[in-house]
Design a protein around this motif. Structure first.
Motif, mmCIF file in Angstrom:
data_model
loop_
_atom_site.group_PDB
_atom_site.id
_atom_site.type_symbol
_atom_site.label_atom_id
_atom_site.label_comp_id
_atom_site.label_asym_id
_atom_site.label_seq_id
_atom_site.Cartn_x
_atom_site.Cartn_y
_atom_site.Cartn_z
ATOM 1 N N UNK A 61 41.698 41.908 40.148
ATOM 2 C CA UNK A 61 41.259 40.961 39.118
ATOM 3 C C UNK A 61 40.417 41.666 38.065
ATOM 4 N N UNK A 62 39.429 42.427 38.563
ATOM 5 C CA UNK A 62 38.529 43.118 37.648
ATOM 6 C C UNK A 62 39.269 44.110 36.783
ATOM 7 N N UNK A 63 40.202 44.795 37.415
ATOM 8 C CA UNK A 63 40.983 45.797 36.680
ATOM 9 C C UNK A 63 41.688 45.154 35.496
ATOM 10 N N UNK A 98 46.462 51.696 37.730
ATOM 11 C CA UNK A 98 46.467 50.671 38.765
ATOM 12 C C UNK A 98 46.984 51.222 40.092
ATOM 13 N N UNK A 99 48.073 51.972 40.021
ATOM 14 C CA UNK A 99 48.642 52.546 41.238
ATOM 15 C C UNK A 99 47.616 53.408 41.966
ATOM 16 N N UNK A 100 46.924 54.215 41.170
ATOM 17 C CA UNK A 100 45.951 55.116 41.773
ATOM 18 C C UNK A 100 44.810 54.338 42.410
ATOM 19 N N UNK A 101 44.343 53.342 41.668
ATOM 20 C CA UNK A 101 43.254 52.500 42.162
ATOM 21 C C UNK A 101 43.592 51.923 43.536
ATOM 22 N N UNK A 150 40.887 42.325 34.076
ATOM 23 C CA UNK A 150 39.958 41.767 33.104
ATOM 24 C C UNK A 150 39.542 42.839 32.098
ATOM 25 N N UNK A 151 39.343 44.043 32.635
ATOM 26 C CA UNK A 151 38.962 45.151 31.758
ATOM 27 C C UNK A 151 40.090 45.473 30.793
ATOM 28 N N UNK A 152 41.299 45.495 31.322
ATOM 29 C CA UNK A 152 42.458 45.726 30.462
ATOM 30 C C UNK A 152 42.592 44.523 29.561
ATOM 31 N N UNK A 153 43.024 44.776 28.377
ATOM 32 C CA UNK A 153 43.084 43.712 27.393
ATOM 33 C C UNK A 153 44.549 43.282 27.267
ATOM 34 N N UNK A 154 44.909 42.220 27.962
ATOM 35 C CA UNK A 154 46.288 41.764 27.932
ATOM 36 C C UNK A 154 46.412 40.535 27.045
ATOM 37 N N UNK A 197 39.986 40.040 50.367
ATOM 38 C CA UNK A 197 39.285 39.628 49.149
ATOM 39 C C UNK A 197 38.838 40.812 48.314
ATOM 40 N N UNK A 198 38.466 41.865 48.996
ATOM 41 C CA UNK A 198 38.035 43.058 48.270
ATOM 42 C C UNK A 198 39.127 43.546 47.344
#
Lengths: 149, 149
Positions: free
Chosen positions: B115-117, A110-113, B119-123, B108-109
């Motif tokens: 958000x997408x990050x 995340x940090x890198x992103x 969503x991909x991660x499974x929390x 927004x970007x």
DNA sequence: ATCGCTGCAAAGGTTTTGCAACGAG
DNA sequence: CTCGTTGCAAAACCTTTGCAGCGAT
């Protein structure tokens, strides 16, 4: 006794601080309660039973000494008091609205992103020193931990 | 006079609050000083000259009323007092270490990216309500604004 | 032995509270 | 007219400060 005491002693002297009894026990208490992100009062409660002569003022002074020497962090909570943190690595926080917990969350991906995102963006006149992500949410099962894969 | 007063009046009644003189002027002051993320004391300073009988206690009560009714936000500053914000849209903050400014930053970007990050991660066991990014940095030219393209 | 640290109590700054008088609906 | 809101002052709350005595190096 444990080598932890020795580690703390070293940590203190590495930044040029005397290893007083009070600093030793406050640092230990910070480590014990790390995941609570304790207040000064909380540290006092933890330390007091085994150190009946320590004063709350000393706890405050000690914590501030740690902060100025880079041994701990200090953050204002939304309830209006300060919370301390010995976890000095770059990390973000998850705030649980229902359980009032503050959970450390470290995620290099995340940090890198985010770093990359801002590098692409062209920001003038701002030298970013660090970025902190605060995730607010609530535990669906308050009694159980959050799992992140 | 301006239709802004009418807008505020409507905003208040839309959440079921009486449109008192004090609430009107405090809300106006919040709008005027929006980019300063003012403290209660600051609002008091702004409002007092034109409303000599308003009290600091009322300013506090009024601000809290706004917060509980979703008309304003309240954030703890690291200096240990509260700052208020009428900007209720999702936005992040840039903290200037040198000038002590808090600058609103809406992107927004970035929001989508994060958000997408997640969503991909499974929390498991965390229902995320919102994510807030805090960017700490310093202005290279303190007198000039930050430019973001 | 020195100089910095501690403990205590008092002061500081911000925010909240209690209650009588007031005013918006 | 009624009930919520205001103004004032006092209190509460967290944190800092001043200073004499103590203790780590």
């Amino acid at each position: 006794m444990s080598e932890m005491l020795e580690e703390i002693r070293e940590k203190l002297s590495s930044v040029g601080l005397k290893a007083t009894q009070q600093r030793m026990v406050v640092y230990q208490a910070l480590m014990q309660t790390m995941n609570q992100h304790p207040t000064a009062e909380r540290i006092f409660e933890v330390v007091r039973p085994h150190n009946p002569t320590i004063s709350l003022g000393t706890v405050y002074k000690t914590l501030d000494t740690f902060v100025s020497n880079g041994l701990a962090g200090k953050v204002a909570s939304d309830a209006g008091f300060m919370r301390y943190d010995v976890n000095m690595e770059q990390h973000s926080h998850i705030y649980c609205t229902n359980t009032q917990e503050i959970i450390d969350y470290h995620d290099e991906g995340l940090d890198e992103l985010i770093q990359q995102y801002f590098q692409k963006k062209n920001i003038k006149n701002l030298k970013i020193s660090n970025i902190h992500v605060q995730i607010n949410g609530l535990k669906e099962e308050p009694d159980q931990d959050i799992e992140i894969k």
